[in-house]
Design an enzyme around this catalytic site. Structure first.
Site, mmCIF file in Angstrom:
data_model
loop_
_atom_site.group_PDB
_atom_site.id
_atom_site.type_symbol
_atom_site.label_atom_id
_atom_site.label_comp_id
_atom_site.label_asym_id
_atom_site.label_seq_id
_atom_site.Cartn_x
_atom_site.Cartn_y
_atom_site.Cartn_z
ATOM 1 N N HIS A 35 -7.272 -12.933 7.289
ATOM 2 C CA HIS A 35 -5.944 -12.437 7.623
ATOM 3 C C HIS A 35 -5.919 -12.074 9.099
ATOM 4 O O HIS A 35 -6.482 -11.075 9.513
ATOM 5 C CB HIS A 35 -5.604 -11.217 6.769
ATOM 6 N N GLY A 124 -9.230 -3.188 0.055
ATOM 7 C CA GLY A 124 -8.724 -4.528 -0.224
ATOM 8 C C GLY A 124 -7.674 -4.423 -1.321
ATOM 9 O O GLY A 124 -6.510 -4.746 -1.114
ATOM 10 N N ASP A 162 2.381 -2.096 4.417
ATOM 11 C CA ASP A 162 3.490 -2.034 3.460
ATOM 12 C C ASP A 162 2.991 -2.164 2.033
ATOM 13 O O ASP A 162 3.541 -1.546 1.119
ATOM 14 C CB ASP A 162 4.494 -3.153 3.761
ATOM 15 N N HIS A 265 0.730 -13.354 8.360
ATOM 16 C CA HIS A 265 -0.073 -12.449 7.555
ATOM 17 C C HIS A 265 -1.405 -13.062 7.175
ATOM 18 O O HIS A 265 -2.406 -12.363 7.017
ATOM 19 C CB HIS A 265 0.712 -12.072 6.294
ATOM 20 N N SER A 387 -7.585 20.627 -22.210
ATOM 21 C CA SER A 387 -8.009 19.595 -23.153
ATOM 22 C C SER A 387 -9.294 18.907 -22.714
ATOM 23 O O SER A 387 -10.109 18.511 -23.545
ATOM 24 C CB SER A 387 -6.915 18.537 -23.311
ATOM 25 N N GLU A 414 -3.752 10.125 -12.808
ATOM 26 C CA GLU A 414 -5.104 9.677 -13.127
ATOM 27 C C GLU A 414 -5.643 8.735 -12.049
ATOM 28 O O GLU A 414 -6.823 8.771 -11.707
ATOM 29 C CB GLU A 414 -5.123 8.947 -14.480
ATOM 30 N N HIS A 464 -11.090 12.915 -25.880
ATOM 31 C CA HIS A 464 -10.181 12.376 -26.892
ATOM 32 C C HIS A 464 -10.432 10.872 -27.007
ATOM 33 O O HIS A 464 -9.558 10.046 -26.801
ATOM 34 C CB HIS A 464 -8.726 12.689 -26.538
ATOM 35 N N HIS A 476 -2.160 6.947 -27.325
ATOM 36 C CA HIS A 476 -3.140 7.873 -26.751
ATOM 37 C C HIS A 476 -4.539 7.686 -27.332
ATOM 38 O O HIS A 476 -5.443 8.430 -26.964
ATOM 39 C CB HIS A 476 -2.680 9.321 -26.984
#
Lengths: 671, 671
Positions: A35, A124, A162, A265, A387, A414, A464, A476
């Site tokens: 690039h 990356g 961006d 790019h 938890s 997360e 869990h 979940h």
């Protein structure tokens, strides 16, 4: 773009920046891949940053108090390789530049921290670097609070494109940095208005300045090709107590025929256009040729931090021997000698008291003995503190007015948590761990992979860990997530059966210097199965005989985590039927696979029927059931082959047939 | 909070809203699990929305032109169950409410679209619902452009919590909605300032109003307990041409002792506190008891859309038979009859012309024949259009001034793309597909799992599917991602070997009504291996004999995708050595596993040595190598056991030993 004006207005700057552009063009053209546009667009920012601001010593890239420089837009890797070569980094020779992206080169397609000392983090996958940077900046705050400004006092700089800002993880990073007023974090946005598909407006019209301000950042907008403006903006950013974003309006592939286009790019390999660009730059030199005077100026920049580093060393040497040792131990990712003994003491205690508790609680008990002796641990949770059981009494909460706090409320983030933890680990001096529900491995996954790839020993506390989660239901309940983490190279997945194995797993995880760990922990209570105290860390062998067969060994039950006690109950029933049954606890498949064959054969001998028991999918189990002297006709698996359901845990284990009765029936079928 | 004032100021409204709160309290208390606070906080917003705005007919929840209501904050599932019960939805009986979160109940812990017709999408993993909603709103725009306002004209409403807005994916959704001016998307933010760990400020201080405005949203701030303000805000939102966010200041667990606390977020099961809350509400009724007059008012709301639906039906009936059939076919997720014939024609053509092309290009060739006959396909890419080969000539680009466009530039937003595609599929009438690099399965992963769980036949076009990606290096080279998708229940993973298999894979993927597909496609060119035209879709059996052994069958090579031609080359060498070698192409393990044993035995008979060849990790292969009549001593695997590296593809296949020579050597070792 008036290249001629840029050339003449700041000719000393221009030449240094042009060296980056020329090396980029040459290396990409030689590789026929890469690039070009990003390094060409951001060469001015990088030049000013390295020349006037970045605190570093090219001779000692791992100096702990260096400023960190992170290229979140990692595809522009030639920016960092060019800089390092020009600065005199010993690892980035001209041959490495010539070998850009070739087998064995340290100049990989994207910057990889395990190939080059001066590369802080592997980037990356977009958005990771800026999120790592949040962890770097937090690590600096925590250590500065702990050791004082004379030993720890540096900035974290990051260049984001961006793409980084469109990836959702960037919002998590921006929110965290703003919330915690990480004033020493300075992000440059390469505002070139171009992505691979075309102009940014094709897919986004977000006002980034307003967006960053909404999360409490200090924001400036500048011409990214004006060295004075760049310098002034960095100075202003350093003064702000908020994290800073400097929106740098740049031209991708500056001065090339592809400037300001999506083509710019990518890899610019047309040799005529390359020649034309160099001509426009006023750069008459051959491929890979850097005039000695320009190289000398860059090398001078590379040396300018040496005196600062020596002064720092002198200050560091005034610390007490104990503090020096602690600092150095943490940076070397070494555990204190006491770790083994506190873990052993806990094991002995629980082998005797035989608590029936969830392994997430076992993990908390373990952390209660570890955290006090390892001041470098930093814990947290993605809004599931109660938890995940990740907070221990002594930690304190990291906050604007409590930089010594070692616990971080990451919020419902997360992914950002995992990436920031990686950043802390990469910064050095910190051993991060953080919790969420195991099912949300999915959200953290890109950063968990990067932990493994970039060799950071982050600990992911995943509670869990099965249908044992119960009523929250299939959204979940992990079923494939053990397989996902086990499929990932350089990752240790621990699924401990009780408090003893949990303590052993933590001990191993913290002894890793280059491998992340995933702890798979239950919501539901489990009986203690390791009722006989052993000094030795049995989990370190990955699998071991928990209960030997009485009489003729006809069956081997292999189980992990919450299903070890199911296997033990099944063994009781089988033994009562006169079927000699061994139970193998297998808390870590990766470590068992590393044992020599003799050991593996002793644990899993040929002959008996084998049944694997784990409340997850079978993928990953066939090696132990069908391989390792096993046979298809004599092997079975009790686990999940679908998503879970919403109900109390006991009802679900019954419904999905993960019970001692089912194990007994399977053994009888196979015999 | 002055509950008494709320009661008296709008007593008719209050009673209806209180019915939601009371059912929520009772159901959570009975289940001893669940989330009480959110439904209690948002009951007023939901009541006004359903009473005064939402276009729906409780008797016919799947009416295509209904407004969509999405509970992104899915943990508040009792909100939707209470509403549906009160409105008279036939599926949500009082027994279902009493059975909240129990085995077999349709009232699962989180709302699941496959259990209840009126649940539009499965939510719970935060941020997914608001991102699905973007897809719902896009689907509405596209279909409105296609069929006209008289047949398609509805809103998409979504309730999102602080957790949804902290998850990074929400930024991707917000950016997309703003960019595309999805004016019929209206989001309510349950601004209750509470997360599980405590006040939102613990982890975030983002100004959400400014944040949404920065991405081009219409934003209002209201008291979420004031029915007039709610009504006025929805009216204003409907008038705006921008997507709308209504920030609703609410009190979590309104009226309960746990109001405005983190405790209020969870299960409120204290019976005294429950009684006190009901008393404060002026609700003297017993558990699960709804006075007949209040139930009747709600049922009247449930019926109010019937006339609109009948009027719609009358308008729909005026469409031409062909347009009606097309509309109904797309909503039924059925393929046109012509699909089989255009795929067969392509297969015949390429079997004859034998192009040597990348399978990503094969996919484009297939789409070029499919898209013209399936106007319901909507394609896109996460900023890799030219690399993923997902855009065909006839599609047009979806934009503010071209709502008929069937191609979406998703930007660098793999996660948001995947979730929005799921939303389109769930909306109905659209068959979404979208591309990224296979390694970025990681980013899309939470939404890919939800596609499988919620039974949406989204097609994930994952190109650059191995080290064949080359110079971009290990950050961009999948090695564990085939295993990850294969470990996921209800997911078909296709790794076609050439254009014929690619066309067959697409045909199967589009024939799915309830299962997502992952297409694993190469960057690098591959020879055509299916050189003999077969009418039959051989990929549908998952694996088949591509080349039979000549002479005595001593070896079976099982390969997928780019490694099938490696296996074919190895077979040539082995046959030259006199070793009879069968090559089995296995483009879809899941479909092969579904075949009856007789077929599987014919393809993989006992006896010969077996070698699997795939440029990924071994996990998932042992079943075919060691199981299915295989034996450990006679089985081998040629693939990856580490991350990749940065180099040209050919160099990498050599370096990692994935070559015909290596296959031959392995066979000779095993014989």
């Amino acid at each position: 773009m008036d290249i001629a004006a840029l050339q003449t207005r700041n000719s000393a700057h221009w030449k240094k920046a042009t060296a980056i552009r020329a090396l980029t063009l040459d290396a990409v053209a030689a590789a026929k891949s890469g690039h070009s546009g990003m390094p060409m667009g951001m060469a001015d920012v990088a030049t000013v940053l390295f020349e006037k601001h970045l605190k570093f010593d090219a001779s000692t890239p791992k100096w702990p108090d260096r400023d960190r420089f992170i290229l979140s837009a990692g595809h522009g890797s030639m920016l960092i390789y060019s800089l390092l070569h020009l600065l005199g980094d010993a690892q980035v020779t001209l041959d490495e530049i010539r070998n850009f992206r070739q087998l064995g080169a340290k100049t990989a397609g994207h910057p990889e921290n395990f190939l080059l000392d001066a590369v802080e983090t592997t980037t990356g996958p977009l958005g990771q670097g800026i999120s790592n940077a949040v962890g770097f900046a937090m690590a600096e705050e925590i250590q500065r609070a702990h050791y004082g400004r004379k030993v720890v006092d540096h900035h974290t700089y990051v260049i984001a494109g961006d793409g980084c800002l469109m990836e959702g993880i960037s919002q998590e990073a921006i929110g965290l940095a703003g919330r915690h007023q990480l004033g020493k974090l300075i992000a440059f946005w390469d505002n070139n208005n171009i992505t691979i598909d075309g102009e940014v407006g094709l897919s986004d019209r977000t006002d980034q300045v307003k967006r960053f301000k909404a999360s409490g950042w200090h924001v400036q907008e500048i011409d990214g090709h004006d060295p004075d403006a760049i310098d002034a903006a960095i100075n202003a950013a350093k003064k702000s107590k908020k994290p800073s974003m400097i929106a740098c309006k740049t031209h991708i592939a500056l001065g090339h025929a592809a400037q300001d286009t999506a083509k710019g790019h990518g890899a610019l390999t047309d040799m005529d256009q390359l020649a034309a660009a160099k001509k426009a730059y006023g750069w008459p030199h051959g491929p890979f040729e850097i005039p000695a005077d320009i190289k000398a100026e860059w090398e001078e920049i590379g040396r300018k931090g040496a005196a600062q580093r020596q002064a720092w060393q002198a200050r560091f040497d005034t610390l007490s021997a104990q503090r020096q040792a602690q600092f150095n131990r943490a940076y070397a990712c070494e555990v204190p000698k006491k770790l083994a003994s506190v873990v052993r003491a806990l094991k002995r205690q629980v082998s005797e008291s035989k608590p029936k508790i969830a392994t997430r609680k076992s993990s908390e008990m373990t952390l209660e003995v570890i955290n006090p002796i390892m001041p470098e641990t930093v814990g947290g949770s993605a809004d599931l503190t109660g938890s995940n059981n990740t907070l221990t009494g002594d930690m304190g909460v990291f906050d604007v007015d409590n930089r010594k706090g070692r616990y971080i409320y990451w919020g419902i983030r997360e992914h950002g948590m995992a990436a920031a933890m990686n950043g802390m680990g990469l910064h050095g001096g910190i051993r991060p761990y953080g919790g969420t529900f195991m099912c949300f491995t999915d959200y953290a996954r890109p950063a968990m992979r990067l932990a493994a790839l970039s060799k950071v020993p982050t600990v992911f506390v995943m509670t869990h860990d099965s249908i044992g989660l119960g009523e929250d239901g299939p959204t979940h309940q992990p079923v494939e997530h053990l397989a996902i983490s086990r499929a990932t190279p350089n990752t240790l997945v621990f699924r401990p059966a009780d408090t003893v194995e949990t303590a052993e797993s933590w001990e191993i995880a913290l002894n890793q210097k280059a491998t992340p760990s995933v702890l798979s922990l239950t919501r539901q209570s489990l009986p203690t199965v390791r009722v006989e105290h052993k000094m030795k860390n049995l989990t370190a062998q990955g699998a071991y005989v928990l209960a030997e067969a009485e009489g003729k060994r006809q069956a081997i039950l292999i189980a992990t985590g919450s299903e070890v006690s199911v296997a033990m109950a099944a063994r009781d029933m089988l033994q009562a039927e006169g079927i000699g049954t061994r139970v193998v606890s297998m808390p870590c498949m990766e470590l068992f696979a590393q044992q020599e064959e003799g050991y593996r054969r002793r644990i899993l001998p040929a002959g008996p029927v084998r049944v694997g028991v784990e409340a997850g999918v079978q993928m990953g189990w066939d090696r132990w059931l069908l391989g390792e002297r096993g046979r298809e006709a004599k092997a079975g698996f009790i686990g999940m082959n679908s998503f879970g359901a919403s109900a109390p845990a006991e009802a679900l284990f019954e419904h999905f047939g993960i019970t001692a009765d089912a194990v007994v029936a399977k053994v009888n079928d196979l015999l």
